[in-house]
Design an enzyme around this catalytic site. Structure first.
Site, PDB file in Angstrom:
ATOM      1  N   ARG A 140       2.521   7.854  20.580  1.00 42.59           N
ATOM      2  CA  ARG A 140       2.712   6.565  19.897  1.00 42.59           C
ATOM      3  C   ARG A 140       2.499   6.682  18.400  1.00 42.59           C
ATOM      4  O   ARG A 140       3.263   6.108  17.613  1.00 42.59           O
ATOM      5  CB  ARG A 140       1.775   5.516  20.506  1.00 42.59           C
ATOM      6  CG  ARG A 140       1.807   4.133  19.845  1.00 42.59           C
ATOM      7  CD  ARG A 140       3.197   3.626  19.517  1.00 42.59           C
ATOM      8  NE  ARG A 140       4.148   3.725  20.614  1.00 42.59           N
ATOM      9  CZ  ARG A 140       5.461   3.705  20.445  1.00 42.59           C
ATOM     10  NH1 ARG A 140       5.992   3.643  19.224  1.00 42.59           N
ATOM     11  NH2 ARG A 140       6.257   3.789  21.475  1.00 42.59           N
ATOM     12  N   LYS A 157       4.656  -3.360  -2.876  1.00 40.37           N
ATOM     13  CA  LYS A 157       4.476  -4.154  -1.654  1.00 40.37           C
ATOM     14  C   LYS A 157       4.599  -3.232  -0.439  1.00 40.37           C
ATOM     15  O   LYS A 157       5.559  -3.294   0.326  1.00 40.37           O
ATOM     16  CB  LYS A 157       5.483  -5.294  -1.603  1.00 40.37           C
ATOM     17  CG  LYS A 157       5.295  -6.307  -2.729  1.00 40.37           C
ATOM     18  CD  LYS A 157       6.367  -7.381  -2.703  1.00 40.37           C
ATOM     19  CE  LYS A 157       6.192  -8.353  -3.860  1.00 40.37           C
ATOM     20  NZ  LYS A 157       7.261  -9.388  -3.911  1.00 40.37           N
ATOM     21  N   LYS A 164       2.633  -8.857 -15.570  1.00 43.80           N
ATOM     22  CA  LYS A 164       3.256  -9.899 -14.750  1.00 43.80           C
ATOM     23  C   LYS A 164       2.886 -11.288 -15.295  1.00 43.80           C
ATOM     24  O   LYS A 164       2.171 -11.428 -16.288  1.00 43.80           O
ATOM     25  CB  LYS A 164       2.780  -9.749 -13.302  1.00 43.80           C
ATOM     26  CG  LYS A 164       3.111  -8.396 -12.679  1.00 43.80           C
ATOM     27  CD  LYS A 164       4.535  -8.338 -12.157  1.00 43.80           C
ATOM     28  CE  LYS A 164       4.649  -9.132 -10.878  1.00 43.80           C
ATOM     29  NZ  LYS A 164       6.017  -9.077 -10.317  1.00 43.80           N
ATOM     30  N   GLU A 172       7.281  -8.526 -17.313  1.00 45.80           N
ATOM     31  CA  GLU A 172       8.124  -9.442 -16.552  1.00 45.80           C
ATOM     32  C   GLU A 172       8.440 -10.670 -17.406  1.00 45.80           C
ATOM     33  O   GLU A 172       7.538 -11.264 -17.998  1.00 45.80           O
ATOM     34  CB  GLU A 172       7.386  -9.863 -15.281  1.00 45.80           C
ATOM     35  CG  GLU A 172       8.115 -10.883 -14.430  1.00 45.80           C
ATOM     36  CD  GLU A 172       7.249 -11.335 -13.267  1.00 45.80           C
ATOM     37  OE1 GLU A 172       7.501 -10.894 -12.145  1.00 45.80           O
ATOM     38  OE2 GLU A 172       6.303 -12.123 -13.503  1.00 45.80           O
ATOM     39  N   ASP A 201      13.008 -11.604 -13.925  1.00 43.49           N
ATOM     40  CA  ASP A 201      12.526 -12.180 -12.680  1.00 43.49           C
ATOM     41  C   ASP A 201      13.348 -13.382 -12.242  1.00 43.49           C
ATOM     42  O   ASP A 201      13.440 -14.391 -12.956  1.00 43.49           O
ATOM     43  CB  ASP A 201      11.063 -12.589 -12.833  1.00 43.49           C
ATOM     44  CG  ASP A 201      10.462 -13.084 -11.538  1.00 43.49           C
ATOM     45  OD1 ASP A 201      10.659 -12.430 -10.504  1.00 43.49           O
ATOM     46  OD2 ASP A 201       9.777 -14.130 -11.559  1.00 43.49           O
TER      47      ASP A 201
END
Length: 287
Positions: A100, A135, A167, A197, A218
């Site tokens: 697995r 992410k 950001k 950004e 963005d």
């Protein structure tokens, strides 16, 4: 296209500790004779791009060095449904114990590589490159970013430590685009890239004037992206980001941006269905 074992072996070991816990494989220990041998094949149930085959093979070896896992495909290969990716042979119990974890890693990495490959194909000929983001699944970033490269994409910064990315929340606290870029430039070394950004064309002008290397555009519309490309005139690298899908990525690429970053490649790409098909087990003579 391979990862160094020093990168993936700690991940493999942590995954096995997570699965085996303090008591080991209760099911296999109870029902599989300790002298049984087995052989089988790791098979792709769906077409896709291979990534992580060496990592999957390492899982079997970490459980028992007597298990031989022989890759028959390499990272970067495109395979059809039913393709045999690897052959596995040796003591049956450790093969089942490793199964697995090996399939989880392989299916995850192949799924990311396949999704990336498909996006790269959609922007072919535009000059835009498909990039990942931070992410990623905690603990699996190296594997997931390798899968993106295997799919033909490029990696964004690897972590907080290797590039500056200013950001929206940074801008709130730093006092705006120009002030934030200037502060970063004054702090970091000359080899560190500074990206900021922006949400408007005026902010783009401010970022360029402040000396940004890369500007993230963005959630801009295609018309805004085209205007940003014209206004930047090659002075900075332009990255489009926010809500990019297979249905929209070609339109975005055709605006002339340099990079298109896609977070869902690593946080939501579907796995590729892979399985281990075993032959009938046999008793080991003399064991």
């Amino acid at each position: 296209m391979s990862l160094p074992p020093a990168v993936y072996l700690p991940v493999v070991r942590r995954a096995l500790v997570e699965d085996l816990g303090l008591a080991g494989d209760l099911t296999t220990d109870a029902v599989v004779p300790p002298d049984a041998l087995a052989s089988g094949r790791v098979v792709a149930r769906q077409p896709g791009r291979v990534a992580g085959i060496d990592v999957a093979a390492a899982v079997f070896a970490e459980v028992d060095r007597a298990v031989a896992a022989k890759p028959l495909a390499a990272d970067g290969d495109d395979v059809a449904a039913g393709a045999v990716l690897a052959e596995v042979a040796g003591p049956a119990a450790p093969i089942l114990t490793a199964e697995r974890t090996a399939l989880n890693v392989l299916g995850r990495m192949c799924g990311i590589a396949t999704a990336t490959r498909d996006l790269v194909a959609l922007v072919a000929g535009t000059g835009a490159r498909v990039a990942d983001t931070r992410k990623t699944t905690p603990g699996l970033r190296a594997l997931e970013k390798h899968a993106v490269r295997t799919g033909g994409g490029v990696n964004h910064r690897f972590g907080l430590h290797d590039a500056v990315l200013i950001k929206d929340n940074h801008l709130v606290l730093a006092g705006g685009v120009g002030a934030a870029v200037a502060a970063a430039r004054a702090r970091v070394g000359h080899l560190v890239q500074v990206e900021v950004e922006v949400e408007t064309l005026d902010q783009l002008d401010e970022a360029i004037a402040a000396g940004a290397d890369v500007v993230m555009l963005d959630n801009m519309t295609p018309a805004e992206l085209r205007a940003a490309v014209d206004r930047a005139a090659g002075r900075v690298v332009l990255e489009a980001s926010g809500g990019i899908t297979p249905a929209t990525i070609r339109v975005v690429a055709e605006t002339g941006v340099d990079l298109i970053s896609v977070g869902w490649l690593t946080h939501s790409a579907p796995i590729l269905d892979v399985a281990l098909d075993l032959d009938g087990g046999t008793a080991a003579a003399g064991r």
